[in-house]
Design an enzyme around this catalytic site. Sequence first.
Site, mmCIF file in Angstrom:
data_model
loop_
_atom_site.group_PDB
_atom_site.id
_atom_site.type_symbol
_atom_site.label_atom_id
_atom_site.label_comp_id
_atom_site.label_asym_id
_atom_site.label_seq_id
_atom_site.Cartn_x
_atom_site.Cartn_y
_atom_site.Cartn_z
ATOM 1 N N HIS A 95 13.354 -8.461 -22.496
ATOM 2 C CA HIS A 95 13.596 -9.907 -22.809
ATOM 3 C C HIS A 95 12.552 -10.870 -22.591
ATOM 4 O O HIS A 95 11.689 -10.714 -21.999
ATOM 5 C CB HIS A 95 14.805 -10.671 -21.862
ATOM 6 C CG HIS A 95 15.228 -11.975 -22.135
ATOM 7 N ND1 HIS A 95 15.918 -12.063 -23.332
ATOM 8 C CD2 HIS A 95 15.249 -13.041 -21.627
ATOM 9 C CE1 HIS A 95 16.338 -13.384 -23.642
ATOM 10 N NE2 HIS A 95 15.901 -14.052 -22.559
ATOM 11 N N CYS B 292 14.841 -12.479 -29.142
ATOM 12 C CA CYS B 292 14.090 -13.605 -28.283
ATOM 13 C C CYS B 292 12.675 -13.601 -28.452
ATOM 14 O O CYS B 292 11.920 -14.498 -28.125
ATOM 15 C CB CYS B 292 14.515 -13.324 -26.804
ATOM 16 S SG CYS B 292 14.078 -11.451 -26.437
#
Length: 813
Positions: free
Chosen positions: A773, A321
């Site tokens: 994330h 990510c």
Amino acid sequence: MANPMELLRSNLSRVRIPEPTNRIYKQECCISFDTPRSEGGLYVDMSSFLAFGKDYVGWNYEKTGNPVYLHIKQTKKAVPEDRPAKKPTLLAIGVDGGFDNSDPDYEESYSIVVLPAHVMLPFPSVELPEKVRLAVDAVLIAEGAERKEQVAEWVSDAKQVSAYAMELQQIDNGVIIPPSGWKCAKCDKTENLWLNLTDGMILCGRKNWDGTGGNNHAVEHYKEMGYPLAVKLGTITADLEGADVFSYAEDDSVLDPLLAQHLSFFGIDFSALQKTEMTTAERELDQNTNFDWNRIQESGKDLQPLFGPGYTGLVNLGNSCYLAATMQVIFTTKSFCSRYYENQSLKVAFEGASSDPTVDLNMQLAKLGHGLLSGKYSIPVLKEENDENSATEGKQEGIPPRMFKTVIAASHPEFSTMRQQDALEFFLHFIDQVERANAGNPELDPSRSFKFGIEDRILCPSGRVAYNKRLDYILSLNVPLHEATNKEELKAFEKSKAENASDGMELAEDEIVRPRVPLEACLASFSAPEEVQDFYSSALKAKTTAIKTTGLTSFPDYLVLHMRKFVMEAGWVPKKLDVYIDVPDIIDISHMRSKGLQPGEELLPEGVPEDEVESNKLKANEDIVAQLVSMGFNYLHCEKAAIRTTNAGVEEAMNWLLSHMDDADIDDPISDDAANQGNAYSNIDQSKVDTLISFGFKEDIARKALKASGDDIEKATDWIFSNPDASASSDMDIVATSSSTSNPSNTNLSDGAGKYRLIGIVSHMGTSTHCGHYVAHIYKDGKWAIFNDNKVGVSENPPKDMGYLYFFERLGS
């Protein structure tokens, strides 16, 4: 037209049977993101083993003359209505029980194609020449290079036997653990409970970044008592191998070969227990497979999906990510859109690529640019045909940036792994690679749009000045918490928090108050005067304290601001600042422009006196030398080892010594060059220095650590933690002169007014840049959009105050 079989036989010399070392591409086109599931299928060149989509295979024939291809087409199977949903049971890709890359819902068909006439022959067929049959069989059996290089090894690390298991101390304090009804001994938690295998204490686990989990009581107990092993209650069954054992001392999930014995000590009959909790690995698996669109929680509502050019998602390849969020913002800038999409056709990029386009950065950037910006792959996924209403589900598959990741990671071992990485470090590495790739055509280099000059003005107590210049791609900003605008609210919150804590109560998430610091305060902190200790003044001929101010010599087309949210607390404990940054849509940094030498200012004399140069030579640390000599090493060799490793320590010096024992000059006297090498910090990679600074380390410490660790960031971080009292000032005196011969030039840098508009945010959720994330929010087409891996939608409430990296576009650029 010639007989198809005869045509194939006449081209047998262009067919190769692949060797085990050959990379075979059969899952993705090297020019586009076409796959065997695409409308035209995929064509595998039976000479180079590269794969091409239907629209691109002709280009390969024109370039190479290779005529024979294996055509692979995957067609979706009908799905039985009573088929149970398949759920992975192992955190892995491409292995039994894990994520399955060969989706069983598709069946493959094959044929042999001969270009340029596009003659097709069925496969398998006994009529095909044996060489062709052997070659195709080898291609089909081989593991695809795409998967081999990127995701096949994404499996949780195998657990190791704990070093503490075999000799584990257990305290007989009369504790007997019941088979159920467990509760944390220090709070009300009844889930995520861990049994300490030394004293039998039942305590809750760590608190997760999103507030879930426990209250850290188990790890706090370890810090207080030092008892290393704990097992997660609810994971113990007759199959003891499935139990979740954690070693706090080793900071990892481990195996305990004596677990049955250790459990029996507290009266636990593991054969009668039922599984009621997920293990750590299963929870990680659950988070990977069930990461839901709504968990971004901008407003708690479902977000409206977006499709079309510029709204293509990127498939997560396993903790990628950081790459996806960064590249989405980069391909919003005009410089990269123009370079790799608008003014770069795929055909021209392919024709100019090396014989293997999969490792050509220009080709793979063009491929990524066309994939993201063309809209070809940004289409809704259709529901199953046997659904009552065959309509769109409102999501897209996205494109997997496998080949791009392989190319960009080739010169950086960390990015080659499946571990989470720092988005800042990736951005700097990416920009560096783009600049190198365009070195022969600087006018085409899109990285220049991020590049700007920085100038330090150093004022000596003598009244004279020195100017030092450098180039950078990011403006890294400290967060001055003392400039928070909600101090009264914070004071009331801290009081309420203390009162709740004394009553054993926790505040709800919506009750937490965080400092709010204006971005203007962060920018002001960058430009604020600061004292420079141990500055050698060539005017005073002595060390003194100077005043340094910093400004920009040019304003780039795109300004990237990095917020230093990761700092070091007392005891060298890393901490992420829980703070909001108030960032306006428009900023003006005109006041930050450096004006250079002003009328009436007098420069410091050049050079440093010879006696000062002599005193600055790095001398070997006698303690290190003595310890090495006591081990039997030659005294001169030990001195050299200490100097070459900048007195980093005995272990570092020994490692250098062992690897340089056979050097031709090992017995030569220590030269001035060798003695001065310890102070040659100017060769350290500035981007790596900036990365360490972003972790909260001081610049001089960062430089010394990188020098001692061979310019390796991970080793440098370990070195700093191992040397908390390290100070670079003892062997890196700060000396500045008026000389500008080595200073970088502003030539060819973009420049303009200092007004900027916010166009992109890369935000991070988690306690460290190497976990959690990353998500991107981008302003385009008059609205904000959220890019969460392959999910793209309208952003109703972009987190402008929670960014890690902020991307601004200069107005009028």
